[in-house]
Design an enzyme around this catalytic site. Structure first.
Site, PDB file in Angstrom:
ATOM      1  N   HIS A 259       7.019  19.862  16.938  1.00  0.00           N
ATOM      2  CA  HIS A 259       6.877  18.766  17.907  1.00  0.00           C
ATOM      3  C   HIS A 259       6.780  17.413  17.176  1.00  0.00           C
ATOM      4  O   HIS A 259       7.525  16.470  17.486  1.00  0.00           O
ATOM      5  CB  HIS A 259       5.616  19.019  18.757  1.00  0.00           C
ATOM      6  CG  HIS A 259       5.360  17.978  19.801  1.00  0.00           C
ATOM      7  ND1 HIS A 259       5.725  18.133  21.117  1.00  0.00           N
ATOM      8  CD2 HIS A 259       4.773  16.753  19.727  1.00  0.00           C
ATOM      9  CE1 HIS A 259       5.377  17.053  21.803  1.00  0.00           C
ATOM     10  NE2 HIS A 259       4.789  16.200  20.981  1.00  0.00           N
ATOM     11  N   GLU A 260       5.894  17.339  16.193  1.00  0.00           N
ATOM     12  CA  GLU A 260       5.717  16.067  15.474  1.00  0.00           C
ATOM     13  C   GLU A 260       6.956  15.719  14.650  1.00  0.00           C
ATOM     14  O   GLU A 260       7.281  14.544  14.472  1.00  0.00           O
ATOM     15  CB  GLU A 260       4.466  16.120  14.591  1.00  0.00           C
ATOM     16  CG  GLU A 260       3.161  16.368  15.352  1.00  0.00           C
ATOM     17  CD  GLU A 260       2.938  15.445  16.547  1.00  0.00           C
ATOM     18  OE1 GLU A 260       3.443  14.294  16.520  1.00  0.00           O
ATOM     19  OE2 GLU A 260       2.289  15.870  17.527  1.00  0.00           O
ATOM     20  N   HIS A 263       9.219  13.716  16.783  1.00  0.00           N
ATOM     21  CA  HIS A 263       8.840  12.291  16.791  1.00  0.00           C
ATOM     22  C   HIS A 263       9.227  11.624  15.472  1.00  0.00           C
ATOM     23  O   HIS A 263       9.798  10.528  15.445  1.00  0.00           O
ATOM     24  CB  HIS A 263       7.324  12.150  16.972  1.00  0.00           C
ATOM     25  CG  HIS A 263       6.826  12.428  18.361  1.00  0.00           C
ATOM     26  ND1 HIS A 263       7.255  11.732  19.452  1.00  0.00           N
ATOM     27  CD2 HIS A 263       5.908  13.320  18.824  1.00  0.00           C
ATOM     28  CE1 HIS A 263       6.620  12.165  20.545  1.00  0.00           C
ATOM     29  NE2 HIS A 263       5.800  13.142  20.183  1.00  0.00           N
ATOM     30  N   GLU A 289       9.038  11.296  23.502  1.00  0.00           N
ATOM     31  CA  GLU A 289       8.614  12.642  23.888  1.00  0.00           C
ATOM     32  C   GLU A 289       9.818  13.550  24.136  1.00  0.00           C
ATOM     33  O   GLU A 289       9.747  14.760  23.928  1.00  0.00           O
ATOM     34  CB  GLU A 289       7.710  12.566  25.122  1.00  0.00           C
ATOM     35  CG  GLU A 289       6.937  13.821  25.432  1.00  0.00           C
ATOM     36  CD  GLU A 289       5.785  14.118  24.464  1.00  0.00           C
ATOM     37  OE1 GLU A 289       5.501  13.282  23.569  1.00  0.00           O
ATOM     38  OE2 GLU A 289       5.186  15.201  24.593  1.00  0.00           O
TER      39      GLU A 289
END
Lengths: 494, 494
Positions: A259-260, A263, A289
């Protein structure tokens, strides 16, 4: 006119560099700072905020903008986009009275501590007076920003420029019943297995770093550390992420990392020319997101990629409690009851967000007061999830956001999921061979497509346009729902 | 008048907090920053320097100072000390023309890279033109600061306020022949044993952290990391150190750590009320170095403390190549030939510094030009050390200082040793039982005395006064030389 533009942009680049330093300081605070430095760090951050606020409201910006906006020559797209961002930021800085900004900074810095204590004590009443103060100030700030327009929309602009509650409510209104219906279907089917055993935490971190690289995260321009909460921070060539480990749950570390990385890869991919300018970062929270979620879910939790991951995990950890890649795919995507948004599965996650969105709109609009918030939360939770909140720390006290004044932030989570759905549909059309690459542990056809079509543009286009240009159509909740329905009906053999 | 003082101090505290952030950024650069971020970081540091320079030369400071200096009421000692520091800093900031300051920043940032390359290539000629540029600008800066006075003295004030070359030369002139005579004596005696074996680097770091705590370094307000060069950075409640390890030389890690702990403990001990004000840090480079050197040498390399350390090292590493505490003490203090200042022993170290001091004074005074520097260095080295420099990286190219414009910095190293000698004599008078505590691994009588008599005062007194108040007498080189002669004659059975 070129002179004014150059002077403005030099000033902006310096401000951008200073803002990046403040970001590095926040990273340090969560990863490296000795705990005894907390109070001193507060003073350092306040001084940096003072510098940044003075620069962002510097009257020279107003003068440069006036010159440039009055100029007869047409602007190039980069110049026009820079001026659009700078105008928005400058207007925001000058519209909010200094007294209100200072009061908000003071109250929210205290409120976070009050919230943390109330959560630890499971006592909403202990937090309510403070939250009322924050809400009152945010309503004031929103009114100052709205200039007679919608107050909630005005707050939303800080996170999702161009978005309106009307637009979001239309999407979310269509999403909610379909999510609830799908959840009801899944709940009737047998639950998949869970992982068993314990997983060495250093080995989890090594796997996380390897998977981060696999997803295209450039570790010569970033780093991975452990922290209490996973996050990504920084721009350009210094974009760092954190993750966390739990011995009995390797998915926590692994999927937080992916997830990170979504980003962080976005920030790393923005065109280098834009560094420290208003275009030099992800364009909005929603588009940000969309990147983290498509990396984590549509790619990372796909059947093809999990078949590769099953091999990696059994090779590194031995027996993990599921027999084969097929079962592992179901385990990764197991739908499970729970109170906590951040621990939720792909299917239920947006129901958590929609609940917060509806409540915070009502709060800002004065249709709901803090005194009635806990009851409203619990009623809505029971309606959407089918069981009751057992205590405030599992309910209205679970998220930090409102305590620090983040009203208007929550919907960007679900908007990001909607955008990820749109991007995923377009990606699949563009890369028909993606699954065979993913099954071989290679997400580069997906990450390359996203870099080319979304990430490199940074702030060049407005958020919604960024997605529309990448997908060729106006964003809607349809692709996300179709993806979820197909995936979970298949997974649960419905 | 109180209003002006309060306004000035609020402004200063903000500036102090921002300067501390810039310091945190430098720490990050040496320890955590991904290597791909270097260019971007340069832009961030430049933006921070711009903010700091603008604040330090802000005309409001001049106005506040004028009001306060004209006021009839007598000032308290803290107020007076703050105004003295602020006046000095403000005059410095406004005396140097902005064009010159910018040019110096530009040239030195390039010069460091040129120096590093020339050193790697062992080619002084490749560095000479750049060094000439730096020197020319520093002469200009010195002249601007000196206002007709001595240019070298003016440069010295940045590192050692109140010091003069006349004073330093008197001390150093007395030091040099006695050091050379002692060195000649020692060279006639048999050399002590060296350590043998390899030493696990993680175990070295654990020992270094334990010894750091033993010396009073508060790890809840600091941290220890590895870096290429050992350093200490930060003030108040966030003071971090770095060290390094080599498998065949545990003393490198250990004594670098104790040295940096001396610096860091000083910063941690400054009265909390002074945080971010001009008094809130070590008062000068010389006094700072007195703390690091007394921790490292007079305490850390004492017979009493090394007897404790011998036990710790054999317990942790097993056989280390020396039979007992007595032999270990001689090994720790072994005098050895070498070209490099930072690797030198306690006896020869100051000869390295005095060489640089004399050369840089001649350079600033235009009595020596860069074209003749290498020859002058080599001649002086041969005269003081008795053997010839073999190549520039072992001679004139070994230190970074001049490339970054640090003219006037070197003498503070030896001044620090002189101060450490004075403090040690006074400490021994005050704490007659110190050796038995040190032999039990407890330096707290020494570190406590230093905290009480030196460290807590921060910038309250002028540097020389800080030492004089702690020792009860005017600083001189006598105590250092008596300590060295006694120690090394005893060690080498002369």
């Amino acid at each position: 006119m070129t002179d004014a533009y150059d002077a403005l942009m030099e000033f902006e680049r310096e401000t951008g560099a200073i803002a990046h330093v403040a970001g590095r300081l926040s990273w340090d605070q969560e990863t490296m700072m000795p705990r005894g430095a907390a109070a001193q760090r507060g003073e350092e951050m306040a001084a940096m905020e003072g510098v940044l606020h003075a620069r962002r409201s510097d009257p020279r910006i107003g003068a440069w903008l006036a010159t440039l906006e009055a100029a007869p020559e047409p602007l190039g797209p980069v110049q026009a986009a820079n001026l659009r961002h700078i105008r928005r930021s400058y207007d925001r800085a000058v519209k909010v009275p200094a007294r209100l900004a200072a009061e908000l900074a003071r109250v929210t810095s205290v409120a976070q501590g009050v919230w943390a204590e109330a959560r630890a004590e499971d006592d909403f009443a202990a937090f309510a007076p403070t939250l009322s103060q924050v809400l009152k100030l945010k309503r004031e700030e929103g009114a100052a920003l709205a200039d007679g327009g919608d107050v909630y929309d005005a707050l939303l602009q800080d996170y999702e420029p161009g978005a309106t509650a009307e637009q979001l409510s239309a999407m979310f209104g269509a999403l909610r019943p379909r999510l609830k219906a799908l959840l009801d279907e899944v709940r009737g089917a047998p639950a998949p297995a869970r992982l068993s055993g314990t997983f060495d935490e250093d080995a989890q971190m090594r796997l996380a770093r390897d998977i981060a690289k696999t997803f295209g995260y450039d570790l010569t321009r970033g780093r991975v550390d452990k922290a209490v909460h996973p996050f990504s921070s920084g721009s350009g060539n210094d974009v760092r992420i954190t993750t966390r480990t739990a011995a009995d749950d390797p998915f926590n570390c692994l999927y937080s990392t992916i997830h990170e990385v979504g980003h962080a890869s976005y920030e790393q991919a923005v065109a280098q020319d834009y560094l420290f300018t208003p275009l030099g970062q992800g364009v909005s929270m929603g588009v940000h997101e969309s990147q983290s979620r498509i990396y984590e879910n549509q790619i990372g939790r796909s059947q093809a990629f999990t078949s590769y991951l099953f091999g990696e995990m059994t090779r590194r950890f031995g027996e993990i409690g599921v027999p084969d890649a097929e079962a592992f795919y179901r385990t990764v995507n197991r739908v499970h009851d729970g109170y906590i948004r951040t621990e939720s599965d792909e299917l239920q996650y947006n129901l958590h967000v929609l609940l917060r969105y509806d409540l915070e709109r009502a709060l800002v609009a004065k249709e709901l007061e803090v005194a009635d918030l806990e009851e409203a939360w619990n009623a809505r939770f029971a309606a959407d999830f089918g069981f009751a909140v057992d205590r405030p720390s599992n309910g209205v006290l679970q998220d930090v956001h409102w305590s620090v004044g983040l009203f208007g932030y929550f919907p960007t989570y679900s908007l990001g999921n909607v955008y990820a759905g749109c991007l995923h549909a377009a990606l699949r059309r563009a890369e028909p061979g993606l699954d065979s690459a993913l099954a071989a542990g290679d997400p580069s056809p997906a990450t390359g497509w996203l870099r080319e079509n979304v990430q490199r543009h940074g702030g060049l286009f407005e958020p919604r346009d960024t997605i529309a240009r990448a997908t060729g159509e106006a964003p809607s909740e349809g692709p996300l729902m179709e993806y979820l329905e197909t995936k979970f009906r298949d997974l649960y053999a419905l």
